[in-house]
Design a protein around this motif. Structure first.
Motif, mmCIF file in Angstrom:
data_model
loop_
_atom_site.group_PDB
_atom_site.id
_atom_site.type_symbol
_atom_site.label_atom_id
_atom_site.label_comp_id
_atom_site.label_asym_id
_atom_site.label_seq_id
_atom_site.Cartn_x
_atom_site.Cartn_y
_atom_site.Cartn_z
ATOM 1 N N ALA A 7 21.849 -9.155 -35.668
ATOM 2 C CA ALA A 7 20.848 -8.299 -35.039
ATOM 3 C C ALA A 7 21.294 -6.841 -35.056
ATOM 4 N N LEU A 8 22.589 -6.613 -34.817
ATOM 5 C CA LEU A 8 23.108 -5.254 -34.847
ATOM 6 C C LEU A 8 23.122 -4.699 -36.272
ATOM 7 N N ASN A 9 23.360 -5.565 -37.247
ATOM 8 C CA ASN A 9 23.400 -5.131 -38.647
ATOM 9 C C ASN A 9 22.016 -4.814 -39.210
ATOM 10 N N LEU A 10 20.983 -5.423 -38.634
ATOM 11 C CA LEU A 10 19.668 -5.431 -39.265
ATOM 12 C C LEU A 10 19.094 -4.042 -39.559
ATOM 13 N N PRO A 11 19.088 -3.079 -38.628
ATOM 14 C CA PRO A 11 18.490 -1.777 -38.957
ATOM 15 C C PRO A 11 19.178 -1.073 -40.128
ATOM 16 N N SER A 12 20.509 -1.050 -40.156
ATOM 17 C CA SER A 12 21.201 -0.388 -41.263
ATOM 18 C C SER A 12 20.986 -1.139 -42.573
ATOM 19 N N PHE A 13 20.881 -2.474 -42.492
ATOM 20 C CA PHE A 13 20.604 -3.262 -43.686
ATOM 21 C C PHE A 13 19.214 -2.941 -44.224
ATOM 22 N N LEU A 14 18.213 -2.928 -43.351
ATOM 23 C CA LEU A 14 16.846 -2.651 -43.789
ATOM 24 C C LEU A 14 16.721 -1.231 -44.339
ATOM 25 N N PHE A 15 17.409 -0.284 -43.732
ATOM 26 C CA PHE A 15 17.399 1.083 -44.240
ATOM 27 C C PHE A 15 17.996 1.135 -45.648
ATOM 28 N N SER A 16 19.108 0.423 -45.852
ATOM 29 C CA SER A 16 19.759 0.410 -47.161
ATOM 30 C C SER A 16 18.884 -0.265 -48.214
ATOM 31 N N VAL A 17 18.222 -1.352 -47.830
ATOM 32 C CA VAL A 17 17.316 -2.026 -48.758
ATOM 33 C C VAL A 17 16.133 -1.120 -49.095
ATOM 34 N N PHE A 18 15.666 -0.365 -48.121
ATOM 35 C CA PHE A 18 14.586 0.594 -48.377
ATOM 36 C C PHE A 18 15.014 1.612 -49.434
ATOM 37 N N ILE A 19 16.220 2.160 -49.279
ATOM 38 C CA ILE A 19 16.724 3.133 -50.256
ATOM 39 C C ILE A 19 16.875 2.472 -51.621
ATOM 40 N N PHE A 20 17.387 1.259 -51.650
ATOM 41 C CA PHE A 20 17.556 0.522 -52.900
ATOM 42 C C PHE A 20 16.195 0.257 -53.549
ATOM 43 N N TYR A 21 15.247 -0.217 -52.747
ATOM 44 C CA TYR A 21 13.918 -0.564 -53.258
ATOM 45 C C TYR A 21 13.232 0.653 -53.876
ATOM 46 N N TRP A 22 13.322 1.799 -53.195
ATOM 47 C CA TRP A 22 12.656 3.008 -53.651
ATOM 48 C C TRP A 22 13.632 3.980 -54.330
ATOM 49 N N SER A 23 14.722 3.457 -54.855
ATOM 50 C CA SER A 23 15.761 4.318 -55.440
ATOM 51 C C SER A 23 15.255 5.154 -56.607
ATOM 52 N N LEU A 24 14.339 4.600 -57.416
ATOM 53 C CA LEU A 24 13.829 5.383 -58.545
ATOM 54 C C LEU A 24 13.126 6.653 -58.077
ATOM 55 N N PRO A 25 12.072 6.573 -57.257
ATOM 56 C CA PRO A 25 11.418 7.832 -56.853
ATOM 57 C C PRO A 25 12.296 8.719 -55.980
ATOM 58 N N LEU A 26 13.081 8.132 -55.090
ATOM 59 C CA LEU A 26 13.912 8.949 -54.199
ATOM 60 C C LEU A 26 14.923 9.781 -54.991
ATOM 61 N N MET A 319 23.521 1.995 -37.294
ATOM 62 C CA MET A 319 23.949 2.957 -38.307
ATOM 63 C C MET A 319 25.391 3.382 -38.054
ATOM 64 N N LEU A 320 25.747 3.558 -36.791
ATOM 65 C CA LEU A 320 27.120 3.936 -36.467
ATOM 66 C C LEU A 320 28.103 2.844 -36.888
ATOM 67 N N ARG A 321 27.754 1.603 -36.592
ATOM 68 C CA ARG A 321 28.637 0.489 -36.966
ATOM 69 C C ARG A 321 28.805 0.387 -38.466
#
Length: 324
Positions: A7-26, A319-321
């Motif tokens: 549960a603590l990992n989930l926000p940073s994981f989802l943020f990282s997957v978002f960056i990965f998913y949209w890595s081409l346009p970003l 994110m801090l963790r």
């Protein structure tokens, strides 16, 4: 405790997957991917470098061997997590088409479409291959059309977080032996620490350890079994080197004079169009998400402030963790 950790990992994981998913346009927007350049370039390596930099990854290189750059080659990498795709592309300097299941396309369609345009990925259906000769002929034709000279495969067949290797599968090694295709083993420790879909975790500032084997040439062996046995020996040795040897004094991986390619005009236009399209879709998704978020918060009424504060604390702690 495991559920609390996830549960603590989930926000940073989802943020990282978002960056990965949209890595081409970003990364195209900030021009880490040089999608407009008309001269030589290496979009796959640019993409991988950008993600490695985003995750603040450091790679140490054990042993004296380096990446084989002599031409056509089958690169064998260990399979740990989604991070394999950009880390192994980085380690092979964008010289190899990724061999992956079609499922990956449906998980990451944006960057996969781009890599299909660049002919940097070979997608196949998982399962029993009824006609191996037809499959090999299709693979020959696919590789012949590719801009890059190598092919990157995961001989274990499955992603695994075990501290030991899974048994190596022989299918693509038979292909290499019959085509007299040089083979190099590349084993990397710590890829799953960067991003892992199995543990729902992402971490920044990780240090990885990679070991490259000598290049094995099928023409040096009297039989496939002898060839396979030597690959297994090199694989085990690289695994032990990356996972068991101390890293004190081990140098960072040096990447000098990575090769760039002259893309055909049709590929250049398709990649340009796909990049602009992905940027437009990303903008639409972000605008739609903002509207949806505001509507969702409005429904909460008086509970809006505590929900926002609680969510901010949860995301901040996650994110801090991820940095430690």
């Amino acid at each position: 405790m495991s559920m609390m950790r996830k549960a603590l990992n989930l926000p940073s994981f989802l943020f990282s997957v978002f960056i990965f998913y949209w890595s081409l346009p970003l990364f195209a927007i900030i021009y880490r991917i040089r999608f407009i350049n008309v001269g030589k370039r290496n979009d796959m390596l640019d993409w991988a470098k950008a993600l490695v930099a985003f995750f603040r990854v450091t790679v140490l290189k054990q042993g004296e061997m380096t990446l084989y750059r002599g031409g056509r080659c089958l690169y064998l990498c260990n399979h740990r997590s989604w991070a394999d795709f950009f880390i192994d592309t980085y380690l092979t300097e964008g010289r190899a088409a990724l061999m992956s299941r079609w499922l990956v396309y449906f998980v990451f369609p944006v960057f996969c479409t781009s890599v299909i345009i660049l002919r940097g990925i070979v997608l196949f259906k998982r399962g029993h291959i009824a006609n191996k000769e037809a499959f090999n002929a299709w693979l020959d034709a696919t590789l012949a059309r590719s801009t890059v000279p190598g092919l990157l495969v995961y001989p274990e067949g499955h992603r695994s977080l075990k501290p030991t290797s899974l048994p190596l599968k022989r299918g693509m090694l038979h292909f290499a032996y019959n085509r007299k295709l040089p083979v190099q083993v590349i084993v990397t420790r710590g890829k799953e620490e960067v991003l892992s879909e199995k543990t729902l975790s992402a971490r920044w500032g990780r240090t990885l350890v990679v070991t490259f084997s000598h290049v094995l040439k099928p023409s040096d062996y009297d039989s496939f079994d002898a060839f396979f046995d030597d690959i297994q020996h090199k694989w085990d040795a690289c695994w032990k080197s990356s996972y068991d040897k101390p890293t004190a004094g081990v140098p960072e991986l040096s990447m000098k004079d990575a090769h760039e390619y002259s893309y055909p005009r049709s590929m250049w236009w398709l990649q340009l169009g796909m990049t602009f399209l992905s940027i437009a879709i990303l903008v639409g998704v972000m605008c739609g998400s903002w509207v949806g978020l505001r509507a969702g918060l409005a429904v909460l009424g008086s509970a809006q402030q505590p929900v926002v504060l609680g969510s901010a604390a949860w995301i901040g702690a996650s994110m801090l963790r991820a940095f430690f």
